[in-house]
Design an enzyme around this catalytic site. Structure first.
Site, PDB file in Angstrom:
ATOM      1  N   HIS A  81       0.782   5.896   5.334  1.00  0.00           N
ATOM      2  CA  HIS A  81       0.803   5.247   4.052  1.00  0.00           C
ATOM      3  C   HIS A  81       1.255   5.974   2.852  1.00  0.00           C
ATOM      4  O   HIS A  81       2.153   5.508   2.097  1.00  0.00           O
ATOM      5  CB  HIS A  81      -0.729   4.749   3.766  1.00  0.00           C
ATOM      6  CG  HIS A  81      -0.693   4.199   2.373  1.00  0.00           C
ATOM      7  ND1 HIS A  81      -0.461   2.699   2.080  1.00  0.00           N
ATOM      8  CD2 HIS A  81      -1.489   4.581   1.445  1.00  0.00           C
ATOM      9  CE1 HIS A  81      -0.739   2.306   0.917  1.00  0.00           C
ATOM     10  NE2 HIS A  81      -1.349   3.562   0.421  1.00  0.00           N
ATOM     11  N   HIS A  90       4.235   5.275  -0.345  1.00  0.00           N
ATOM     12  CA  HIS A  90       4.347   5.680  -1.377  1.00  0.00           C
ATOM     13  C   HIS A  90       5.517   6.645  -2.029  1.00  0.00           C
ATOM     14  O   HIS A  90       6.386   6.212  -3.224  1.00  0.00           O
ATOM     15  CB  HIS A  90       3.141   6.408  -2.017  1.00  0.00           C
ATOM     16  CG  HIS A  90       1.827   5.326  -2.154  1.00  0.00           C
ATOM     17  ND1 HIS A  90       1.755   4.618  -3.152  1.00  0.00           N
ATOM     18  CD2 HIS A  90       0.757   4.957  -1.502  1.00  0.00           C
ATOM     19  CE1 HIS A  90       0.623   3.964  -2.996  1.00  0.00           C
ATOM     20  NE2 HIS A  90       0.039   4.198  -2.131  1.00  0.00           N
ATOM     21  N   GLU A 145       0.334  -1.260  -4.824  1.00  0.00           N
ATOM     22  CA  GLU A 145       0.099  -1.246  -3.400  1.00  0.00           C
ATOM     23  C   GLU A 145       0.520  -2.638  -2.448  1.00  0.00           C
ATOM     24  O   GLU A 145       0.998  -2.885  -1.346  1.00  0.00           O
ATOM     25  CB  GLU A 145      -1.609  -1.273  -3.386  1.00  0.00           C
ATOM     26  CG  GLU A 145      -2.023   0.026  -3.682  1.00  0.00           C
ATOM     27  CD  GLU A 145      -1.786   1.086  -2.553  1.00  0.00           C
ATOM     28  OE1 GLU A 145      -1.330   1.145  -1.390  1.00  0.00           O
ATOM     29  OE2 GLU A 145      -2.337   2.338  -2.853  1.00  0.00           O
ATOM     30  N   SER A 160       3.685   0.224   4.495  1.00  0.00           N
ATOM     31  CA  SER A 160       3.202   1.018   5.653  1.00  0.00           C
ATOM     32  C   SER A 160       2.488   0.201   6.666  1.00  0.00           C
ATOM     33  O   SER A 160       1.784   0.683   7.574  1.00  0.00           O
ATOM     34  CB  SER A 160       2.438   2.162   5.047  1.00  0.00           C
ATOM     35  OG  SER A 160       1.313   1.388   4.249  1.00  0.00           O
TER      36      SER A 160
HETATM   37  N1  H2B Z   1      -7.693   7.823  -3.377  1.00  0.00           N
HETATM   38  C1  H2B Z   1      -6.562   8.387  -2.538  1.00  0.00           C
HETATM   39  N2  H2B Z   1      -6.727   9.523  -1.930  1.00  0.00           N
HETATM   40  N3  H2B Z   1      -5.518   7.911  -2.319  1.00  0.00           N
HETATM   41  C2  H2B Z   1      -5.182   6.508  -3.024  1.00  0.00           C
HETATM   42  O1  H2B Z   1      -4.427   5.816  -2.510  1.00  0.00           O
HETATM   43  C3  H2B Z   1      -6.331   5.908  -3.497  1.00  0.00           C
HETATM   44  C4  H2B Z   1      -7.391   6.539  -4.061  1.00  0.00           C
HETATM   45  N4  H2B Z   1      -6.027   4.622  -4.292  1.00  0.00           N
HETATM   46  N5  H2B Z   1      -8.359   6.238  -4.748  1.00  0.00           N
HETATM   47  C5  H2B Z   1      -6.915   4.235  -5.390  1.00  0.00           C
HETATM   48  C6  H2B Z   1      -8.202   4.744  -5.184  1.00  0.00           C
HETATM   49  C7  H2B Z   1      -6.503   2.972  -5.854  1.00  0.00           C
HETATM   50  O2  H2B Z   1      -6.967   2.039  -4.861  1.00  0.00           O
HETATM   51  C8  H2B Z   1      -6.862   2.515  -7.014  1.00  0.00           C
HETATM   52  C9  H2B Z   1      -6.615   3.070  -8.284  1.00  0.00           C
HETATM   53  O3  H2B Z   1      -8.415   2.349  -7.012  1.00  0.00           O
HETATM   54 FE    FE Z   2      -1.764   3.870  -1.477  1.00  0.00          FE
END
Ligand code: H2B
Ligand code: FE
Length: 352
Positions: free
Chosen positions: A199, A204, A244, A268
């Site tokens: 992912h 990203h 996302e 992903s």
């Molecule tokens: N933490 C981590 N380690 N990776 C992420 O992609 C992630 C996260 N996404 N915390 C965040 C939350 C996202 O879903 C939103 C901003 O809550």
């Molecule tokens: Fe993500």
């Protein structure tokens, strides 16, 4: 008085260890829950992330053959979807060989059928050409970080699991992307309920190498600085439905694909990517449980709504499923269009 917030990569040393779900403490519905070897492997990888401090060399993980096999299998499915309408990786090269206007026209025709954002496909192809990404081995963070920094000034930082939305979004404001290094459980290669190395690095990172899109991420991050809890929640939802799970309008009028994915959660997940853009589901490995509750009867055709500033009011008020396919996708007018809408909303949040 506004609370302290991190603004530099070094500041993130204070937040990066605050993961919500440590890698060695899997919740009971996680596919790796009953697999002791998988749990101890995750614990070793996440321990190195927890020790990391800004300026240290990025941790190198010696991936086992079974981990590499998971990467390679998911890579192949995603590569097939990435190539839809693009004539495969050779399409662009064939067009380039023609030269001039004919090449441009052929490239445009080849790109019309793409079901992923063309900038994303180009970024992945570029990273592959430079040896930064490959289907044969799980990339290490060091190479990915250097490549990304050269392009947009963003950095990658190892993290052991999910951060709180506030900590994670604050990281984006410092142009730092927190990346997990462990890989999903091999029993369910088509899906993971939490971020994993597929992912992060295939979803990203290629997008963060594109200036307009890196800017969209930074905009959300800056708006999160010192924000009230309710504003953080709204920004997290905006992030979810754009970064996302975002879609772009395709080129249906010219006989091309109607939608193109740019959301990392789609890019992903082969099953959800196909569904989001309206393609038949890709064949799955034998016995693979693609995603619980995600079979067609339980998930009718999703809603797709235009991402306008008016729609953002609805986006930021909408909860979303984390462990099944999305019911609604928001469709933007190109990555710049998505960035413009996000910037307009971020200005509203900062004026609150
Ligand atoms: N933490 C981590 N380690 N990776 C992420 O992609 C992630 C996260 N996404 N915390 C965040 C939350 C996202 O879903 C939103 C901003 O809550
Ligand atoms: Fe993500």
């Amino acid at each position: 008085r506004r609370r302290w917030y991190p603004t530099t990569p070094a500041d993130l040393d204070t937040v990066a260890a605050r993961t919500l779900q440590a890698g060695d403490d899997l919740s009971s519905d996680h596919p790796g829950f009953a697999d002791a070897a998988y749990r101890s492997r995750r614990a070793a990888i996440t321990a190195a992330a927890a020790r990391y401090r800004w300026g240290d060399p990025l941790p190198v993980v010696a991936y086992a053959p079974a981990e590499t096999a998971t990467w390679t299998a998911v890579w192949a499915q995603l590569a097939a979807l990435r190539a839809v309408g693009g004539g495969g990786s050779g399409g662009g090269a064939a067009a380039a060989a023609m030269g001039g206007a004919a090449a441009a026209a052929a490239a445009a025709a080849a790109a019309r059928g793409r079901v992923v954002a063309p900038e994303y496909a180009a970024a992945v192809e570029g990273a592959v050409a430079e040896g930064v990404l490959s289907g044969d081995a799980i990339p290490q963070l060091g190479g990915v970080d250097a490549w990304l920094h050269d392009r947009t000034g963003w950095r990658v930082r190892p993290v052991g699991g999910l951060l709180s939305p506030r900590d994670f979004l604050n990281g984006l404001g410092a142009k730092v992307f927190h990346a997990t290094q462990y890989i999903r459980h091999p029993s369910v290669p088509g899906y993971t309920p939490e971020p994993d190395v597929i992912h992060e690095l295939l979803g990203h990172v290629p997008l963060l190498s594109i200036p307009a899109f890196a800017g969209l991420n930074e905009t959300i991050g800056i708006a999160s600085r010192g924000a009230r809890d309710d504003a953080i929640e709204r920004l997290a939802r905006l992030y979810w439905f754009t970064v996302e799970f975002g879609l772009l309008w395709g080129d249906a009028a010219a006989g091309g694909a109607p939608y193109r994915a740019y959301g990392a959660g789609l890019l992903s997940s082969p099953g959800e990517l196909a569904r989001a853009v309206g393609l038949p589901a890709p064949p799955t490995a034998e016995g693979e449980d693609v995603r619980e509750g995600a079979s067609p009867p339980a998930n009718p055709e999703p809603d797709r709504r235009p991402l306008t500033l008016e729609a953002v009011a609805e986006v930021v008020a909408s909860s979303y499923p984390v462990t099944s396919f999305q019911r609604v996708y928001y469709v933007a007018q190109g990555l710049e269009g998505a960035a413009d809408v996000v910037a307009a909303y971020a200005r509203q949040v900062q004026a609150e």
